[in-house]
Scaffold this motif. Structure first.
Motif, PDB file in Angstrom:
ATOM      1  N   ARG A  55       0.819  -1.206   0.000  1.00  0.00           N
ATOM      2  CA  ARG A  55       0.000   0.000   0.000  1.00  0.00           C
ATOM      3  C   ARG A  55       0.858   1.262   0.000  1.00  0.00           C
ATOM      4  N   SER A  56       1.945   1.257   0.771  1.00  0.00           N
ATOM      5  CA  SER A  56       2.821   2.441   0.778  1.00  0.00           C
ATOM      6  C   SER A  56       3.466   2.639  -0.587  1.00  0.00           C
ATOM      7  N   LEU A  57       3.695   1.543  -1.289  1.00  0.00           N
ATOM      8  CA  LEU A  57       4.312   1.613  -2.613  1.00  0.00           C
ATOM      9  C   LEU A  57       3.335   2.173  -3.649  1.00  0.00           C
ATOM     10  N   THR A  58       2.098   1.760  -3.582  1.00  0.00           N
ATOM     11  CA  THR A  58       1.108   2.305  -4.523  1.00  0.00           C
ATOM     12  C   THR A  58       0.903   3.795  -4.280  1.00  0.00           C
ATOM     13  N   ASP A  59       0.906   4.204  -3.020  1.00  0.00           N
ATOM     14  CA  ASP A  59       0.791   5.628  -2.713  1.00  0.00           C
ATOM     15  C   ASP A  59       1.985   6.394  -3.282  1.00  0.00           C
ATOM     16  N   ALA A  60       3.181   5.815  -3.164  1.00  0.00           N
ATOM     17  CA  ALA A  60       4.391   6.476  -3.663  1.00  0.00           C
ATOM     18  C   ALA A  60       4.388   6.580  -5.189  1.00  0.00           C
ATOM     19  N   CYS A  61       3.829   5.575  -5.855  1.00  0.00           N
ATOM     20  CA  CYS A  61       3.772   5.567  -7.329  1.00  0.00           C
ATOM     21  C   CYS A  61       2.754   6.557  -7.888  1.00  0.00           C
ATOM     22  N   SER A  62       1.808   6.958  -7.067  1.00  0.00           N
ATOM     23  CA  SER A  62       0.696   7.792  -7.535  1.00  0.00           C
ATOM     24  C   SER A  62       1.189   9.062  -8.225  1.00  0.00           C
ATOM     25  N   GLY A  63       0.764   9.243  -9.463  1.00  0.00           N
ATOM     26  CA  GLY A  63       1.105  10.448 -10.218  1.00  0.00           C
ATOM     27  C   GLY A  63       2.480  10.438 -10.848  1.00  0.00           C
ATOM     28  N   CYS A  64       3.220   9.340 -10.708  1.00  0.00           N
ATOM     29  CA  CYS A  64       4.582   9.282 -11.262  1.00  0.00           C
ATOM     30  C   CYS A  64       4.574   8.785 -12.705  1.00  0.00           C
ATOM     31  N   ASP A  65       5.535   9.296 -13.489  1.00  0.00           N
ATOM     32  CA  ASP A  65       5.699   8.884 -14.880  1.00  0.00           C
ATOM     33  C   ASP A  65       6.705   7.746 -15.030  1.00  0.00           C
ATOM     34  N   ILE A  66       7.734   7.776 -14.179  1.00  0.00           N
ATOM     35  CA  ILE A  66       8.831   6.811 -14.247  1.00  0.00           C
ATOM     36  C   ILE A  66       9.085   6.260 -12.853  1.00  0.00           C
ATOM     37  N   VAL A  67       9.402   4.968 -12.764  1.00  0.00           N
ATOM     38  CA  VAL A  67       9.839   4.365 -11.507  1.00  0.00           C
ATOM     39  C   VAL A  67      11.221   3.763 -11.710  1.00  0.00           C
ATOM     40  N   PHE A  68      12.185   4.218 -10.926  1.00  0.00           N
ATOM     41  CA  PHE A  68      13.488   3.565 -10.842  1.00  0.00           C
ATOM     42  C   PHE A  68      13.429   2.642  -9.630  1.00  0.00           C
ATOM     43  N   HIS A  69      13.446   1.344  -9.883  1.00  0.00           N
ATOM     44  CA  HIS A  69      13.406   0.391  -8.770  1.00  0.00           C
ATOM     45  C   HIS A  69      14.829  -0.075  -8.477  1.00  0.00           C
ATOM     46  N   ALA A  70      15.481   0.636  -7.566  1.00  0.00           N
ATOM     47  CA  ALA A  70      16.875   0.335  -7.212  1.00  0.00           C
ATOM     48  C   ALA A  70      16.996  -0.279  -5.826  1.00  0.00           C
ATOM     49  N   ALA A  71      15.877  -0.451  -5.126  1.00  0.00           N
ATOM     50  CA  ALA A  71      15.925  -1.000  -3.777  1.00  0.00           C
ATOM     51  C   ALA A  71      16.298  -2.476  -3.809  1.00  0.00           C
ATOM     52  N   ALA A  72      17.214  -2.868  -2.933  1.00  0.00           N
ATOM     53  CA  ALA A  72      17.604  -4.277  -2.830  1.00  0.00           C
ATOM     54  C   ALA A  72      18.391  -4.490  -1.554  1.00  0.00           C
TER      55      ALA A  72
END
Length: 327
Positions: A55-72
Motif C-alpha cells: 500500500r505504501s508503494l502504490t501511494d508512492a507511485c501515484s502520479g509518477c511517470d517513471i519508476v526507478f526500482h533500485a531497492a535491494a
C-alpha cells in the motif's frame, strides 16, 4: 517528469536522485522512517514506506511517470536469508503490481545485478546469458536470479520495464555493502587484509558508481522496453585492483597471497562473531564461494544503444582512493 526512486538512500540510489534533479526532473524518494537521509538532496519529495509494504508503494507511485526500482538487500550473507526473497523478489513483485494499479507510470527502470546472469568462468558474457540455476554462491544471487525471471516474464506480458545489470560498483562516498571495493581497500591499507585474496584468477566487471548512474538515466531516455543492458566496466581481478591501488597511493604491493581456505576459515569465524554482535561480517563463506568463480561481462550493447561510456578501472580508483585512503 515525475520520478519515483526506490532504494533512494542507498549508495546508487542517492546519487541517482541528485542527477535526476540536476536534469530538471521532479523526484520522489521512497524512504523508511528509520532511513538515513543525509545523502539525499533536500529538494526531493519524501514518500515514507517500504517495497515490502504494497500500500505504501502504490501511494508512492501515484502520479509518477517513471519508476526507478533500485531497492535491494545487497549482502553476501544475512543471519535470516529469507529476507533476500522478501525484499529482492517480493519488492519487485510489489513494484510491478503497484505500477499496474497506478496506470500513470510509463516506464520501470529495474536495477538488477550481474549475479542475476550467473558466473562466466572463462568466458565474457553478454545480455544473452541466462542463469543456469544449477548452483548459487549466495542467497543474494539466488534472489536476484528469481527476480530477473520475474522481470523478464513481466516484460513478455507487456509491462514497460527495462532491466539493468551493474557490475561490482565502486567509487567515492558511503561505505556500504554496495561499495565493496572501497571497503576491501580500506581493510588492505589499515593492515587487516595484508595479502592478495586467493590466486588472482578471479575476474569481476568493475563499474564506477557515477557511470552506472549515467547508464540509468540513459536507459530512461534511450532504452528499449523489455531489453536487458549490462552496465559493467573493466574486467579484472582483485589482485590487479590491489596493485593499482598501491601504485596510485605510492605504497607497497602485497608480497604474498592469502589462500581461499584461510579466508573461508576467517569467514566462518566472522559469521560466529556476527551472530553475537549483530554486525554483519565483511567476509563470510558465501563471499569465498563467489571468489572461486569468474564474473566477466561485456557492456557493448549499452555502449551502442545507450551511449554508456564507463571509465577505466585506473581512472575510477584514482578518483576514489583520495576519499578513502586515510579512513
Amino acid at each position: 517528469m515525475k520520478i519515483l526512486v526506490t532504494g533512494s538512500t542507498g549508495y546508487l540510489g542517492a546519487r541517482l536522485c541528485h542527477v535526476l534533479l540536476r536534469r530538471g526532473h521532479s523526484v520522489r524518494a521512497l524512504v523508511r522512517r528509520t532511513s538515513d537521509l543525509s545523502d539525499l538532496p533536500p529538494e526531493v519529495e519524501l514518500a515514507y514506506g517500504d517495497v515490502t509494504d504494497y500500500r505504501s508503494l502504490t501511494d508512492a507511485c501515484s502520479g509518477c511517470d517513471i519508476v526507478f526500482h533500485a531497492a535491494a538487500l545487497v549482502e553476501p550473507w544475512l543471519p535470516d536469508p529469507s529476507r533476500f526473497i522478501s525484499v529482492n523478489v517480493g519488492g519487485l513483485k510489489n513494484v510491478l503490481e503497484a505500477v499496474k494499479e497506478t496506470k500513470t507510470v510509463q516506464k520501470i527502470i529495474y536495477t538488477s545485478s550481474f549475479f542475476a546472469l550467473g558466473s562466466t568462468d572463462g568466458s565474457v558474457a553478454n545480455e544473452n546469458q541466462v542463469h543456469n540455476e544449477r548452483f548459487f554462491c549466495t542467497e543474494y544471487e539466488r534472489s536476484k536470479a528469481v527476480a530477473d525471471k520475474m522481470a523478464l516474464n513481466a516484460a513478455s506480458e507487456g509491462v514497460p520495464i527495462i532491466l539493468l545489470y551493474p557490475g561490482v560498483i565502486f567509487g567515492p562516498g558511503k561505505l556500504t555493502s554496495a561499495n565493496m571495493v572501497a571497503r576491501m581497500l580500506i581493510e588492505r591499507f589499515n593492515g587487516r587484509l595484508p595479502g592478495y585474496i586467493g590466486s588472482g584468477t578471479d575476474r569481476y566487471s568493475f563499474s564506477h558508481v557515477d557511470d552506472v548512474v549515467e547508464g540509468h538515466v540513459a536507459a530512461m531516455e534511450k532504452g528499449r522496453l523489455g531489453e536487458r543492458y549490462l552496465l559493467t566496466g573493466e574486467n579484472a581481478s582483485f589482485k590487479l585492483v590491489f596493485d593499482m591501488a598501491a601504485l596510485i597511493t605510492g605504497t607497497k604491493k602485497p608480497n604474498f597471497s592469502i589462500p581461499l581456505w584461510a579466508i573461508n576459515a576467517y569467514g566462518w569465524l566472522s559469521v560466529l562473531i556476527s551472530r553475537v554482535t549483530g554486525k554483519l561480517p565483511l567476509i563470510s563463506p558465501p563471499t569465498v564461494t563467489v571468489l572461486r568463480h569468474q564474473w566477466s561481462y561485456s557492456c557493448d550493447k549499452a555502449k551502442l544503444e545507450l551511449g554508456y561510456n564507463p571509465r577505466s578501472l585506473k581512472e575510477g580508483l584514482e578518483e576514489m582512493l583520495p576519499c578513502h585512503y586515510d579512513e
